[in-house]
Design a protein around this motif. Structure first.
Motif, PDB file in Angstrom:
ATOM      1  N   VAL A 197       1.252  -1.242   0.097  1.00 36.01           N
ATOM      2  CA  VAL A 197       0.305  -0.144   0.037  1.00 36.01           C
ATOM      3  C   VAL A 197       0.822   0.817  -0.217  1.00 36.01           C
ATOM      4  O   VAL A 197       2.013   1.163   1.013  1.00 36.01           O
ATOM      5  CB  VAL A 197      -0.592  -0.316   0.980  1.00 36.01           C
ATOM      6  CG1 VAL A 197      -2.115   1.711   1.409  1.00 36.01           C
ATOM      7  CG2 VAL A 197      -1.803  -0.954   1.048  1.00 36.01           C
ATOM      8  N   ARG A 198       1.289   2.002  -1.028  1.00 36.07           N
ATOM      9  CA  ARG A 198       1.894   3.335  -1.156  1.00 36.07           C
ATOM     10  C   ARG A 198       0.789   4.406  -1.737  1.00 36.07           C
ATOM     11  O   ARG A 198      -0.317   4.025  -2.005  1.00 36.07           O
ATOM     12  CB  ARG A 198       3.061   2.741  -1.540  1.00 36.07           C
ATOM     13  CG  ARG A 198       2.951   2.206  -2.967  1.00 36.07           C
ATOM     14  CD  ARG A 198       3.600   1.142  -3.735  1.00 36.07           C
ATOM     15  NE  ARG A 198       3.519   1.084  -5.347  1.00 36.07           N
ATOM     16  CZ  ARG A 198       4.888  -0.178  -5.728  1.00 36.07           C
ATOM     17  NH1 ARG A 198       6.366  -0.339  -4.758  1.00 36.07           N
ATOM     18  NH2 ARG A 198       4.315  -1.043  -6.524  1.00 36.07           N
ATOM     19  N   GLY A 199       1.324   5.176  -1.951  1.00 42.43           N
ATOM     20  CA  GLY A 199       0.931   6.318  -3.038  1.00 42.43           C
ATOM     21  C   GLY A 199       1.171   5.854  -4.357  1.00 42.43           C
ATOM     22  O   GLY A 199       1.786   5.627  -4.972  1.00 42.43           O
ATOM     23  N   ALA A 200      -0.224   6.701  -4.938  1.00 41.18           N
ATOM     24  CA  ALA A 200      -0.180   6.365  -6.665  1.00 41.18           C
ATOM     25  C   ALA A 200       0.194   6.994  -7.352  1.00 41.18           C
ATOM     26  O   ALA A 200       1.183   6.840  -8.233  1.00 41.18           O
ATOM     27  CB  ALA A 200      -2.100   7.482  -6.513  1.00 41.18           C
ATOM     28  N   ASP A 201       1.579   7.524  -6.896  1.00 47.90           N
ATOM     29  CA  ASP A 201       2.795   8.074  -7.610  1.00 47.90           C
ATOM     30  C   ASP A 201       4.026   7.161  -8.337  1.00 47.90           C
ATOM     31  O   ASP A 201       5.065   6.632  -8.723  1.00 47.90           O
ATOM     32  CB  ASP A 201       3.578   9.155  -7.085  1.00 47.90           C
ATOM     33  CG  ASP A 201       4.308   8.535  -5.237  1.00 47.90           C
ATOM     34  OD1 ASP A 201       3.139   8.338  -5.171  1.00 47.90           O
ATOM     35  OD2 ASP A 201       5.276   9.218  -5.295  1.00 47.90           O
ATOM     36  N   LEU A 202       3.729   5.569  -7.639  1.00 49.18           N
ATOM     37  CA  LEU A 202       3.834   4.859  -7.967  1.00 49.18           C
ATOM     38  C   LEU A 202       3.502   3.846  -8.968  1.00 49.18           C
ATOM     39  O   LEU A 202       3.676   2.985  -8.814  1.00 49.18           O
ATOM     40  CB  LEU A 202       5.234   3.953  -6.696  1.00 49.18           C
ATOM     41  CG  LEU A 202       6.078   4.925  -5.700  1.00 49.18           C
ATOM     42  CD1 LEU A 202       6.330   4.364  -4.426  1.00 49.18           C
ATOM     43  CD2 LEU A 202       7.352   4.706  -6.514  1.00 49.18           C
ATOM     44  N   LEU A 226      -3.127   4.687  -2.658  1.00 51.27           N
ATOM     45  CA  LEU A 226      -3.503   5.878  -2.351  1.00 51.27           C
ATOM     46  C   LEU A 226      -3.652   6.937  -3.025  1.00 51.27           C
ATOM     47  O   LEU A 226      -2.313   6.806  -3.733  1.00 51.27           O
ATOM     48  CB  LEU A 226      -2.600   5.590  -0.611  1.00 51.27           C
ATOM     49  CG  LEU A 226      -3.439   4.587   0.146  1.00 51.27           C
ATOM     50  CD1 LEU A 226      -2.378   5.181   1.342  1.00 51.27           C
ATOM     51  CD2 LEU A 226      -4.436   4.805   0.498  1.00 51.27           C
ATOM     52  N   PRO A 227      -4.395   8.194  -2.923  1.00 50.09           N
ATOM     53  CA  PRO A 227      -4.819   8.982  -3.449  1.00 50.09           C
ATOM     54  C   PRO A 227      -3.293  10.212  -3.013  1.00 50.09           C
ATOM     55  O   PRO A 227      -2.757  10.228  -2.031  1.00 50.09           O
ATOM     56  CB  PRO A 227      -5.641   9.353  -3.237  1.00 50.09           C
ATOM     57  CG  PRO A 227      -6.104   9.838  -1.397  1.00 50.09           C
ATOM     58  CD  PRO A 227      -5.914   7.570  -1.914  1.00 50.09           C
ATOM     59  N   LEU A 228      -2.910  11.164  -4.338  1.00 53.88           N
ATOM     60  CA  LEU A 228      -1.777  11.661  -3.977  1.00 53.88           C
ATOM     61  C   LEU A 228      -2.020  12.732  -2.997  1.00 53.88           C
ATOM     62  O   LEU A 228      -3.362  13.233  -4.144  1.00 53.88           O
ATOM     63  CB  LEU A 228      -1.016  11.782  -5.993  1.00 53.88           C
ATOM     64  CG  LEU A 228       0.470  11.649  -5.637  1.00 53.88           C
ATOM     65  CD1 LEU A 228       1.612  10.972  -5.330  1.00 53.88           C
ATOM     66  CD2 LEU A 228       0.980  11.775  -6.808  1.00 53.88           C
ATOM     67  N   VAL A 229      -1.041  13.294  -2.723  1.00 61.29           N
ATOM     68  CA  VAL A 229      -1.588  14.525  -2.051  1.00 61.29           C
ATOM     69  C   VAL A 229      -0.979  15.231  -2.799  1.00 61.29           C
ATOM     70  O   VAL A 229       0.542  15.404  -3.240  1.00 61.29           O
ATOM     71  CB  VAL A 229      -0.862  14.586  -0.939  1.00 61.29           C
ATOM     72  CG1 VAL A 229      -1.169  15.969   0.260  1.00 61.29           C
ATOM     73  CG2 VAL A 229      -1.435  13.482   0.247  1.00 61.29           C
ATOM     74  N   ARG A 230      -1.418  16.365  -3.596  1.00 62.47           N
ATOM     75  CA  ARG A 230      -0.628  17.690  -4.214  1.00 62.47           C
ATOM     76  C   ARG A 230      -0.979  19.319  -3.738  1.00 62.47           C
ATOM     77  O   ARG A 230      -2.378  19.083  -3.580  1.00 62.47           O
ATOM     78  CB  ARG A 230      -0.898  17.545  -5.822  1.00 62.47           C
ATOM     79  CG  ARG A 230      -1.287  16.615  -6.188  1.00 62.47           C
ATOM     80  CD  ARG A 230      -1.744  16.328  -7.839  1.00 62.47           C
ATOM     81  NE  ARG A 230      -1.751  14.836  -8.325  1.00 62.47           N
ATOM     82  CZ  ARG A 230       0.096  14.832  -8.983  1.00 62.47           C
ATOM     83  NH1 ARG A 230       0.314  15.366  -9.449  1.00 62.47           N
ATOM     84  NH2 ARG A 230      -0.439  13.932 -10.003  1.00 62.47           N
ATOM     85  N   ASP A 231      -0.320  19.540  -4.458  1.00 63.90           N
ATOM     86  CA  ASP A 231      -0.292  21.355  -3.779  1.00 63.90           C
ATOM     87  C   ASP A 231      -0.810  21.685  -4.761  1.00 63.90           C
ATOM     88  O   ASP A 231      -1.748  21.410  -5.706  1.00 63.90           O
ATOM     89  CB  ASP A 231       1.209  22.000  -3.604  1.00 63.90           C
ATOM     90  CG  ASP A 231       1.506  22.226  -4.466  1.00 63.90           C
ATOM     91  OD1 ASP A 231       1.069  22.113  -6.294  1.00 63.90           O
ATOM     92  OD2 ASP A 231       2.841  22.713  -4.474  1.00 63.90           O
ATOM     93  N   GLU A 232      -1.719  23.497  -4.498  1.00 64.77           N
ATOM     94  CA  GLU A 232      -2.838  24.094  -5.598  1.00 64.77           C
ATOM     95  C   GLU A 232      -1.607  24.176  -7.007  1.00 64.77           C
ATOM     96  O   GLU A 232      -2.828  24.133  -8.088  1.00 64.77           O
ATOM     97  CB  GLU A 232      -2.314  25.514  -5.455  1.00 64.77           C
ATOM     98  CG  GLU A 232      -3.966  25.490  -3.914  1.00 64.77           C
ATOM     99  CD  GLU A 232      -3.842  26.957  -3.320  1.00 64.77           C
ATOM    100  OE1 GLU A 232      -3.144  27.854  -3.810  1.00 64.77           O
ATOM    101  OE2 GLU A 232      -4.540  27.150  -3.012  1.00 64.77           O
ATOM    102  N   ALA A 233      -0.390  23.809  -7.028  1.00 62.99           N
ATOM    103  CA  ALA A 233      -0.573  23.861  -8.747  1.00 62.99           C
ATOM    104  C   ALA A 233       0.075  22.587  -9.336  1.00 62.99           C
ATOM    105  O   ALA A 233       0.191  22.677 -10.462  1.00 62.99           O
ATOM    106  CB  ALA A 233       0.926  24.450  -9.220  1.00 62.99           C
ATOM    107  N   GLY A 234      -0.407  21.672  -8.711  1.00 65.93           N
ATOM    108  CA  GLY A 234      -0.463  20.167  -8.899  1.00 65.93           C
ATOM    109  C   GLY A 234       0.802  19.281  -8.651  1.00 65.93           C
ATOM    110  O   GLY A 234       0.706  18.063  -9.359  1.00 65.93           O
ATOM    111  N   ARG A 235       1.399  19.871  -7.840  1.00 65.64           N
ATOM    112  CA  ARG A 235       2.941  18.912  -8.531  1.00 65.64           C
ATOM    113  C   ARG A 235       2.836  18.083  -6.572  1.00 65.64           C
ATOM    114  O   ARG A 235       1.951  18.783  -5.314  1.00 65.64           O
ATOM    115  CB  ARG A 235       4.239  20.155  -7.793  1.00 65.64           C
ATOM    116  CG  ARG A 235       4.302  21.207  -9.079  1.00 65.64           C
ATOM    117  CD  ARG A 235       4.942  22.308  -8.558  1.00 65.64           C
ATOM    118  NE  ARG A 235       4.680  22.804  -6.872  1.00 65.64           N
ATOM    119  CZ  ARG A 235       5.177  24.790  -7.057  1.00 65.64           C
ATOM    120  NH1 ARG A 235       5.682  25.231  -7.843  1.00 65.64           N
ATOM    121  NH2 ARG A 235       4.340  25.246  -6.409  1.00 65.64           N
ATOM    122  N   LYS A 236       2.952  17.181  -7.130  1.00 63.91           N
ATOM    123  CA  LYS A 236       3.069  15.987  -5.568  1.00 63.91           C
ATOM    124  C   LYS A 236       3.941  17.098  -4.543  1.00 63.91           C
ATOM    125  O   LYS A 236       4.541  17.486  -5.092  1.00 63.91           O
ATOM    126  CB  LYS A 236       4.368  14.908  -6.769  1.00 63.91           C
ATOM    127  CG  LYS A 236       3.954  14.184  -4.713  1.00 63.91           C
ATOM    128  CD  LYS A 236       6.103  12.934  -5.933  1.00 63.91           C
ATOM    129  CE  LYS A 236       6.308  12.065  -4.461  1.00 63.91           C
ATOM    130  NZ  LYS A 236       6.885  10.938  -4.724  1.00 63.91           N
TER     131      LYS A 236
END
Length: 300
Positions: A197-202, A226-236
């Protein structure tokens, strides 16, 4: 020359998950979400939750970050059920696996540079290196037409043409450092991990890891991203200026925020109380079917 047999993994229960951070910085909210989410899924199944430090890239590591990550996890009440493993101590295991792949023809030496592969969008399908390198990279030989599909526990059905989208991927870099893909597969098997179980970036790394598991004759764990946490600019978040460390002095507040991001009922957790109270309530109320594929709002 025959290779030595792989060590038997420790006996595992029906479910053994893990959290495997890289010590490139202190624990941030995206890391906490991955840790808490993987812990909740393990506890929901009555299983174990282990921790592994993936410290294979010294140039990117921050001094003391691994120890601070472990201290933060402890402050949040997330305690490993097995010994904490550090990948930097497992070079011999990766070398043994690499040797098996070379002997079986699944891996090969590559003398290509990044600049030479740039004309092919960085995707390796044949060696185009013009000069011999004293320490070449070692790559996995992806067959032409290789397509791999799997069912992700959160993201659903996935498929990838590995030869086109990833190509012959690196197992050991030209600078001698071990690649993530090989190390994670070897370690998950050695630790008897049943569920990754890990982040969706992988998510897009998973087909490569399944190919490696098959080539090495290793068991295939179940996967959930799991859903990836991003900032307002859409960056990881880990690549963002918003990636401030979580505050281990107010762990209950951090757990409540992660609980909300995981799509769980906010009123299931007490508004007051310490970590033990919050975790006990979370275990009782957790509903895996509520985990979203993506977060609706950025984390700032």
């Amino acid at each position: 020359m025959p290779h030595s047999p792989s060590p038997e993994p420790p006996p595992s229960p029906g479910y053994r998950g893990r959290f495997a951070p890289s010590p490139t910085g202190d624990l941030h909210f995206g890391s906490l979400l991955a840790a808490f989410g993987s812990w909740l899924l393990a506890r929901h199944q009555g299983g174990e939750w282990w921790v592994r430090i993936e410290d294979l890239d010294p140039p990117r590591e921050v001094a003391g970050a691994a120890d601070r990550q472990l201290q933060a996890l402890s402050a949040f009440g997330l305690h490993a059920d097995g010994p904490v493993v550090r990948q930097s101590a497992r070079t011999a295991c990766y070398q043994a696996a690499l040797q098996r792949l070379l002997e079986s023809g699944h891996a090969f030496e590559c003398h290509c540079t990044r600049a030479e592969l740039a004309a092919h969008a960085g995707i390796h399908r044949e060696c185009v290196g013009r000069a011999h390198r004293d320490l070449p990279a070692i790559r996995f030989r992806v067959p032409d037409g290789a397509s791999l599909a799997f069912e992700d526990g959160i993201q659903g059905s996935q498929a990838q043409r590995v030869d086109i989208e990833a190509g012959d991927f690196v197992l050991r870099r030209a600078d001698g450092l071990w690649a993530y893909q090989l190390a994670v597969v070897v370690d998950d098997a050695a630790q008897g991990i049943t569920d990754v179980v890990r982040g969706a970036d992988l998510l897009d790394s998973t087909p490569r890891q399944i190919l490696l598991q098959r080539a090495l004759g290793l068991p295939l764990p179940r996967y959930a991203h799991l859903p990836l946490v991003r900032d307002e600019a859409g960056r990881k978040l880990s690549k963002s200026s918003s990636a401030w460390p979580v505050d281990p002095t107010t762990p209950a507040a951090g757990l409540r925020a992660a609980w909300h991001a995981l799509g769980q009922h906010a009123d299931a957790l007490p508004a007051a109380g310490g970590v033990d109270t919050v975790l006990s309530a979370a275990r009782a109320a957790f509903d895996p079917t509520r985990i979203p594929r993506r977060l609706r709002h950025p984390i700032v």
